[in-house]
Scaffold this active site. Structure first.
Site, mmCIF file in Angstrom:
data_model
loop_
_atom_site.group_PDB
_atom_site.id
_atom_site.type_symbol
_atom_site.label_atom_id
_atom_site.label_comp_id
_atom_site.label_asym_id
_atom_site.label_seq_id
_atom_site.Cartn_x
_atom_site.Cartn_y
_atom_site.Cartn_z
ATOM 1 N N LEU A 14 0.848 -1.198 0.000
ATOM 2 C CA LEU A 14 0.000 0.000 0.000
ATOM 3 C C LEU A 14 0.883 1.247 0.000
ATOM 4 C CD1 LEU A 14 -2.758 -1.001 2.586
ATOM 5 C CD2 LEU A 14 -2.497 -1.651 0.171
ATOM 6 N N GLY A 17 -0.953 6.645 -0.251
ATOM 7 C CA GLY A 17 -1.147 7.797 0.635
ATOM 8 C C GLY A 17 -0.351 9.000 0.157
ATOM 9 N N ARG A 21 2.369 14.973 5.487
ATOM 10 C CA ARG A 21 3.232 15.515 6.557
ATOM 11 C C ARG A 21 4.712 15.572 6.182
ATOM 12 N NH1 ARG A 21 0.976 11.709 11.116
ATOM 13 N NH2 ARG A 21 0.210 10.601 9.263
ATOM 14 N N GLU A 161 -8.845 1.996 15.802
ATOM 15 C CA GLU A 161 -7.926 3.089 15.472
ATOM 16 C C GLU A 161 -7.869 4.106 16.613
ATOM 17 O OE1 GLU A 161 -5.952 3.109 12.564
ATOM 18 O OE2 GLU A 161 -6.740 1.098 12.809
ATOM 19 N N ARG A 340 38.215 12.930 -8.663
ATOM 20 C CA ARG A 340 36.902 13.237 -9.257
ATOM 21 C C ARG A 340 36.494 12.170 -10.268
ATOM 22 N NH1 ARG A 340 37.800 19.008 -11.411
ATOM 23 N NH2 ARG A 340 35.759 18.557 -12.368
ATOM 24 N N TYR A 373 47.205 19.653 -10.087
ATOM 25 C CA TYR A 373 45.940 19.398 -10.775
ATOM 26 C C TYR A 373 46.235 18.567 -12.020
ATOM 27 C CZ TYR A 373 41.910 19.704 -13.728
ATOM 28 O OH TYR A 373 40.863 19.349 -14.540
ATOM 29 N N ASN A 384 57.171 10.277 -11.760
ATOM 30 C CA ASN A 384 57.120 11.148 -10.584
ATOM 31 C C ASN A 384 56.686 12.529 -11.048
ATOM 32 O OD1 ASN A 384 57.616 12.742 -8.326
ATOM 33 N ND2 ASN A 384 59.143 11.268 -7.583
ATOM 34 N N ASN A 393 44.407 22.084 -19.011
ATOM 35 C CA ASN A 393 43.584 21.296 -19.941
ATOM 36 C C ASN A 393 42.471 22.103 -20.580
ATOM 37 O OD1 ASN A 393 42.255 21.539 -17.469
ATOM 38 N ND2 ASN A 393 41.099 19.648 -17.782
HETATM 39 C C1 UD1 Z 1 -2.637 2.139 9.741
HETATM 40 C C2 UD1 Z 1 -3.676 1.195 10.342
HETATM 41 C C3 UD1 Z 1 -3.392 1.029 11.833
HETATM 42 C C4 UD1 Z 1 -1.982 0.541 12.059
HETATM 43 C C5 UD1 Z 1 -0.993 1.473 11.360
HETATM 44 C C6 UD1 Z 1 0.415 0.902 11.409
HETATM 45 C C7 UD1 Z 1 -5.765 1.454 9.141
HETATM 46 C C8 UD1 Z 1 -7.074 2.126 9.096
HETATM 47 N N1 UD1 Z 1 -4.979 1.777 10.155
HETATM 48 O O1 UD1 Z 1 -2.802 3.413 10.281
HETATM 49 O O2 UD1 Z 1 -4.276 0.066 12.375
HETATM 50 O O3 UD1 Z 1 -1.674 0.499 13.443
HETATM 51 O O4 UD1 Z 1 -1.314 1.626 9.971
HETATM 52 O O5 UD1 Z 1 1.304 1.816 10.883
HETATM 53 O O6 UD1 Z 1 -5.465 0.625 8.303
HETATM 54 N N2 UD1 Z 1 -2.839 3.957 2.062
HETATM 55 C C9 UD1 Z 1 -3.282 3.786 0.769
HETATM 56 N N3 UD1 Z 1 -4.519 4.237 0.436
HETATM 57 C C10 UD1 Z 1 -5.342 4.827 1.329
HETATM 58 C C11 UD1 Z 1 -4.877 5.022 2.651
HETATM 59 C C12 UD1 Z 1 -3.616 4.559 2.983
HETATM 60 O O7 UD1 Z 1 -2.582 3.231 -0.074
HETATM 61 O O8 UD1 Z 1 -6.447 5.210 0.947
HETATM 62 C C13 UD1 Z 1 -1.503 3.466 2.407
HETATM 63 C C14 UD1 Z 1 -0.571 4.556 2.872
HETATM 64 O O9 UD1 Z 1 0.183 5.058 1.764
HETATM 65 C C15 UD1 Z 1 0.323 3.840 3.870
HETATM 66 C C16 UD1 Z 1 -0.559 2.737 4.412
HETATM 67 O O10 UD1 Z 1 -1.629 2.593 3.515
HETATM 68 O O11 UD1 Z 1 1.448 3.250 3.243
HETATM 69 C C17 UD1 Z 1 -1.091 3.033 5.808
HETATM 70 O O12 UD1 Z 1 -1.830 4.226 5.765
HETATM 71 P P1 UD1 Z 1 -1.724 5.315 6.899
HETATM 72 O O13 UD1 Z 1 -2.593 6.461 6.531
HETATM 73 O O14 UD1 Z 1 -0.293 5.586 7.213
HETATM 74 O O15 UD1 Z 1 -2.429 4.554 8.108
HETATM 75 P P2 UD1 Z 1 -2.146 4.758 9.654
HETATM 76 O O16 UD1 Z 1 -2.949 5.897 10.148
HETATM 77 O O17 UD1 Z 1 -0.696 4.753 9.920
#
Ligand code: UD1
Ligand code: MG
Length: 465
Positions: A14, A17, A21, A161, A340, A373, A384, A393
């Site tokens: 996954l 995201g 941040r 969560e 270099r 150089y 030497n 150059n």
């Molecule tokens: C998530 C878990 C939480 C766990 C934590 C561990 C859920 C709801 N929560 O929270 O239980 O303890 O990870 O780190 O699953 N992503 C997507 N598509 C989306 C949302 C997220 O691909 O729509 C990917 C993000 O890029 C990331 C991963 O899923 O790599 C986790 O998403 P993130 O938003 O970081 O979840 P957490 O709040 O950390």
């Protein structure tokens, strides 16, 4: 270690995201930890399981991520247009998965995750004959993680969560790593049943846990030995913390393999570096990129090596900088030397202090020991090159080459105005400006003014009045 092989496993990574941040133009998973991007770490780790296939879910800046990764044969790209939650992200993989026993779900932003931990999860899941297994941990700080809710018998009931948890639930010290192994046959039916009625209005992957229990399926948890492994990067503070943990891991790995590292807290050794047996890395060194160091070398203190290659028994003394250069065995470099890109040193070469070498070959046993150089030059063997020698150059518009034969002696403070070549065994007198080719042997020097001696001359005295 025996090679792992899970031919009936599909992996989902996954990585859709936004990584808001991070405050970055770069997608989060392309940020680097010790010179390697986070997505490369996780892909390398899951590839070590030798699964049937790997699906990577991207959304934000997916083109950039795909361009970076390329197209390995067993990898499929899945687009999640809107980031509606982790459950929704996995759901998008339905069309690329078929005929496997289990699906392993990992996140793209946890570079510390090890293959041993993942195989323990898969093996635990299969040994217990579970439908859904979550990898859990007891980190020092549980903030932000989903809490594992168990019943009186200790059976996992649900994952709550942080934002949805009650005060009591927040006190739970066992959390979800966000990593799951799920039986393929049940996964997508469970995902179709989840909704987004929660604090974040997202389709939560953890909601498959209560749904599985309701359907009479079995849910288990496998605890991980080291909670650091699930450390996910959300901002640049996390990035530096993960880098610190990764650095410790990489340094200890080299130490176990026979490398001495003095003051390990002061050195940076990136993920793509390799170091030979009985080599010593001294304090403050930076070993960057694809740097390769042979056996019995000594580097430092405070040397910087970027994409450099050192053969065996090379000594790089303090404050030297080597970038894109190859160094033959038994060679001495520095202190304060700069090699270099395109510098190619043969064996037993000496490069001394305040010497810069660019795109040049230095032959076997040749010495350039002080203040020189050397650019766009070929130096033969056993030469030497005297202190202060400069190859001129560049005429302000174009670059020209210098060729120096074997066994040549160049006197101090010589300028070699390229294009120019110096024959074998030639000697150039100190202070010469060489503007034409020099034949083999003999002594060549450019015009010198006569040396005068004035006897009885006295230095002026300071006026005391
Ligand atoms: C998530 C878990 C939480 C766990 C934590 C561990 C859920 C709801 N929560 O929270 O239980 O303890 O990870 O780190 O699953 N992503 C997507 N598509 C989306 C949302 C997220 O691909 O729509 C990917 C993000 O890029 C990331 C991963 O899923 O790599 C986790 O998403 P993130 O938003 O970081 O979840 P957490 O709040 O950390
Ligand atoms: Mg996260």
């Amino acid at each position: 270690m025996a090679q792992l092989h899970y031919p009936d496993l599909q992996v989902c990574v996954l990585a859709a995201g936004r990584g808001k941040r991070m405050h970055s133009n770069l997608p989060k998973v392309l940020h680097k930890v010790l010179g390697r991007s986070m997505i490369d770490y996780i892909l390398h780790t899951v590839e070590s399981l030798r699964p049937k296939g790997i699906a990577v879910v991207t959304g934000h800046a997916s083109e950039q991520v795909r361009e970076h990764v390329g197209q390995p044969a067993n990898l499929s790209w899945v687009i999640q247009d809107k980031q509606l939650g982790t459950g929704h992200a996995v759901q998008q993989c339905e069309k690329v998965i078929r005929d496997v026993r289990d699906v392993l779900i990992v996140c793209g932003d946890t570079p510390l995750l090890s293959v041993d931990t993942l195989s323990a999860l898969i093996d635990g899941h299969r040994a217990a004959n579970s439908d859904v297994t979550v990898l859990t941990a007891n980190p020092a700080n549980c903030f932000g993680y989903g809490r594992i809710v168990r019943d009186e018998q200790g059976k996992v009931q649900s994952i709550v969560e942080e934002k949805d948890a009650s005060a009591d639930q927040r006190d739970i010290i066992e959390v979800s790593s966000g990593i799951y192994c799920v039986r393929y046959e049940v996964l997508f039916d469970l995902l179709h049943a989840i909704d987004n009625s929660n604090a974040q209005e997202e389709y939560y992957l953890p909601d498959i846990v209560p749904l599985a229990l309701k359907a009479g399926q079995s849910v288990d948890a496998v605890p991980m030995a080291d909670a650091n492994e699930m450390f996910g990067v959300n901002d640049r503070i996390h990035l530096s913390q993960v880098e610190e943990l990764m650095q410790k891991r990489i340094i200890e790995d080299w130490q176990r393999r026979g490398v001495t590292i003095e003051k390990p807290d002061t050195v940076r050794i990136e993920a793509g570096v390799s170091i030979g047996l009985d080599t010593t890395i001294q304090a403050g060194c930076y070993l960057i990129g694809s740097t390769q160091i042979g056996d019995e070398c000594r580097v430092g203190p405070n040397a910087v090596l970027v994409d450099a290659r050192l053969d065996d028994r090379v000594n790089v003394f303090a404050f030297s900088h080597i970038h894109g250069a190859n160094v033959g065995s038994d060679t001495l470099i520095g202190p304060y030397a700069r090699l270099r890109p395109g510098a190619e040193l043969d064996e037993k070469v000496h490069i001394g202090n305040f010497v810069e070498i660019k795109k040049s070959v230095v032959g076997h046993g040749s010495k350039v020991n002080h203040l020189s150089y050397i650019g766009d030059t070929t130096i033969g063997s056993s030469c030497n090159i005297g202190a202060g020698t400069i190859t001129c150059n560049y005429d302000g518009a174009n670059k020209f080459e210098t060729n120096i034969g074997d066994n040549v002696f160049i006197g101090s403070d010589t300028q070699l105005v390229a294009p120019v070549s110096i024959g074998d065994n030639a000697t150039i007198g100190a202070g010469s400006t060489i503007t034409r080719n020099v034949a083999e042997g003999g002594l060549t020097l450019s015009g010198r003014t006569e040396v005068k001696y004035l006897s009885g001359w006295e230095r002026p005295q300071k006026d005391k009045s």
